[in-house]
Write a protein that holds these residues in place. Structure first.
Motif, mmCIF file in Angstrom:
data_model
loop_
_atom_site.group_PDB
_atom_site.id
_atom_site.type_symbol
_atom_site.label_atom_id
_atom_site.label_comp_id
_atom_site.label_asym_id
_atom_site.label_seq_id
_atom_site.Cartn_x
_atom_site.Cartn_y
_atom_site.Cartn_z
ATOM 1 N N ILE A 176 -13.276 -33.908 44.806
ATOM 2 C CA ILE A 176 -14.353 -33.800 45.797
ATOM 3 C C ILE A 176 -14.922 -32.384 45.886
ATOM 4 N N VAL A 177 -14.109 -31.411 45.475
ATOM 5 C CA VAL A 177 -14.591 -30.021 45.403
ATOM 6 C C VAL A 177 -14.418 -29.523 43.964
ATOM 7 N N PRO A 178 -15.233 -28.564 43.553
ATOM 8 C CA PRO A 178 -15.132 -28.101 42.159
ATOM 9 C C PRO A 178 -13.851 -27.328 41.858
ATOM 10 N N GLY A 179 -13.424 -26.480 42.783
ATOM 11 C CA GLY A 179 -12.286 -25.614 42.486
ATOM 12 C C GLY A 179 -11.013 -26.131 43.123
ATOM 13 N N LYS A 180 -10.001 -26.439 42.300
ATOM 14 C CA LYS A 180 -8.725 -26.912 42.860
ATOM 15 C C LYS A 180 -7.871 -25.712 43.273
ATOM 16 N N LYS A 181 -6.835 -25.974 44.087
ATOM 17 C CA LYS A 181 -5.951 -24.892 44.526
ATOM 18 C C LYS A 181 -5.461 -24.114 43.291
ATOM 19 N N THR A 241 -2.899 -26.872 38.677
ATOM 20 C CA THR A 241 -3.051 -27.971 39.629
ATOM 21 C C THR A 241 -4.094 -28.951 39.103
ATOM 22 N N GLY A 242 -3.896 -30.217 39.474
ATOM 23 C CA GLY A 242 -4.808 -31.275 39.035
ATOM 24 C C GLY A 242 -4.290 -31.905 37.756
ATOM 25 N N GLY A 243 -4.157 -33.228 37.767
ATOM 26 C CA GLY A 243 -3.576 -33.933 36.625
ATOM 27 C C GLY A 243 -4.395 -33.800 35.349
ATOM 28 N N GLY A 254 -0.841 -23.541 46.738
ATOM 29 C CA GLY A 254 -1.361 -24.111 47.984
ATOM 30 C C GLY A 254 -1.528 -23.034 49.049
ATOM 31 N N LEU A 255 -0.542 -22.132 49.121
ATOM 32 C CA LEU A 255 -0.598 -21.050 50.117
ATOM 33 C C LEU A 255 -1.779 -20.114 49.845
ATOM 34 N N ARG A 256 -2.009 -19.794 48.575
ATOM 35 C CA ARG A 256 -3.154 -18.916 48.256
ATOM 36 C C ARG A 256 -4.444 -19.592 48.719
ATOM 37 N N ALA A 257 -4.530 -20.896 48.538
ATOM 38 C CA ALA A 257 -5.742 -21.633 48.936
ATOM 39 C C ALA A 257 -5.909 -21.621 50.454
ATOM 40 N N SER A 258 -4.844 -21.918 51.184
ATOM 41 C CA SER A 258 -4.952 -22.019 52.643
ATOM 42 C C SER A 258 -5.195 -20.642 53.263
ATOM 43 N N LEU A 259 -4.525 -19.619 52.737
ATOM 44 C CA LEU A 259 -4.730 -18.268 53.287
ATOM 45 C C LEU A 259 -6.162 -17.796 53.035
ATOM 46 N N ALA A 260 -6.672 -18.109 51.852
ATOM 47 C CA ALA A 260 -8.040 -17.674 51.537
ATOM 48 C C ALA A 260 -9.060 -18.366 52.439
ATOM 49 N N ALA A 261 -8.676 -19.507 52.996
ATOM 50 C CA ALA A 261 -9.560 -20.194 53.948
ATOM 51 C C ALA A 261 -9.289 -19.732 55.384
ATOM 52 N N GLY A 262 -8.385 -18.781 55.550
ATOM 53 C CA GLY A 262 -8.143 -18.192 56.875
ATOM 54 C C GLY A 262 -7.163 -18.958 57.740
ATOM 55 N N LEU A 263 -6.323 -19.805 57.108
ATOM 56 C CA LEU A 263 -5.419 -20.673 57.881
ATOM 57 C C LEU A 263 -4.011 -20.093 58.020
ATOM 58 N N ASP A 264 -3.489 -20.081 59.239
ATOM 59 C CA ASP A 264 -2.057 -19.833 59.418
ATOM 60 C C ASP A 264 -1.319 -20.959 58.701
ATOM 61 N N THR A 265 -0.304 -20.583 57.922
ATOM 62 C CA THR A 265 0.315 -21.594 57.054
ATOM 63 C C THR A 265 1.832 -21.604 57.190
#
Ligand code: XBP
Ligand code: MG
Length: 259
Positions: free
Chosen positions: A155-160, A53-55, A189-200
């Motif tokens: 804006i954050v160091p670690g991309k999805k 991820t990330g160009g 994207g799912l790994r990122a959102s789940l690790a943040a505790g979000l229903d996805t």
């Protein structure tokens, strides 16, 4: 409004619009040409490169495997950043010329969330200019302002698949993950959102349909329209059709039926 769902966090590429194959990929190739490089990212190769991820990170990864001699350039980081800036220029031009429509159900859901006072945010790896250009070209000049938070790019160091962008957006919203839902299209994207505790909710896209979506609340063909319902690919829902506030509440165990 029920307080169980206070905000929806949207991914951008692949989720709001099918931007990768006929958008970003073409813009990368146009930048390579402008830089006099004989690199071409064809459809299949680009699908493989999307694992990164990330160009800028994707360009570097490509150089490591396909053009290692170029890695010894002096000022490599700046050179990649310059190349990526040209790529962004081409991508924004493509969007401004009406190049990419929103996916089914996206505009409807965004208008519905505004009507029901559920907050909206963006959590993406792509460059901020790309987000505003996509929103303006599809939903109108004012539309970036409809989002309470736009979290994008460096804006954050670690991309999805790192959860950093989701943590940052939740922090800016001032909401706990439990009161929010993420919408994504990819495994990273799912790994990122789940690790943040979000229903996805996953809406699959062309490049992601064969990925592993275990842990998603539900996997759908798209967000659906009343006249063009989604197909449920994984998971159980108490109804079919289209994503709206009633469906979001059902993910929190608070299904009260559709008005
Ligand atoms: C998708 C990405 C981005 C885009 C290209 O992000 O990984 O890198 O492919 O955009 P998401 P940039 O699905 O999180 O929206 O070249 O601006 O990085
Ligand atoms: Mg995506």
């Amino acid at each position: 409004m029920n307080s169980a769902v206070r905000a929806v966090l949207f991914d951008v590429d692949g989720t709001l619009a099918d931007t990768e194959r006929d958008g970003h990929r073409l813009a990368f190739n146009a930048a390579f040409e402008e830089f006099g490089l004989n690199w071409e990212w064809e459809v299949e190769l680009y699908g493989e490169l999307l694992a990164i991820t990330g160009g800028k990170e994707r360009i570097r990864h490509f150089m490591e495997s396909h053009a290692p001699a170029e890695l010894s350039r002096s000022g490599l980081d700046d050179w990649i950043a310059g190349l990526h800036k040209v790529k962004t220029k081409h991508y924004v031009n493509l969007l401004e010329n009406g190049g990419i429509p929103l996916r089914p159900g996206v505009a409807r859901l965004i208008h519905h969330l505004r009507d029901t006072n559920i907050k909206m945010a963006i959590a993406t790896t792509t460059t901020p200019e790309n987000v505003t250009a996509l929103l303006k070209s599809t939903l109108g000049e004012d539309s970036p302002g409809w989002f309470d938070v736009i979290g994008a790019g460096d804006i954050v160091p670690g991309k999805k698949p790192e959860p950093d962008i989701y943590h940052w957006v939740l922090d800016q919203l001032g909401l706990p993950a439990q009161q929010c839902v993420a919408i994504e299209d990819s495994e990273n994207g799912l790994r990122a959102s789940l690790a943040a505790g979000l229903d996805t909710i996953i809406t699959i896209s062309d490049y992601t349909r064969l990925q592993d979506f275990s842990g998603a609340a539900v996997v759908l063909s798209d967000l659906g329209e009343p006249a063009q319902p989604f197909t449920v690919l994984e998971g159980n829902l108490p109804f079919t059709g289209w994503v709206d506030s009633a469906l979001l509440l059902s993910l929190k165990g608070e299904y009260g039926g559709r008005p």
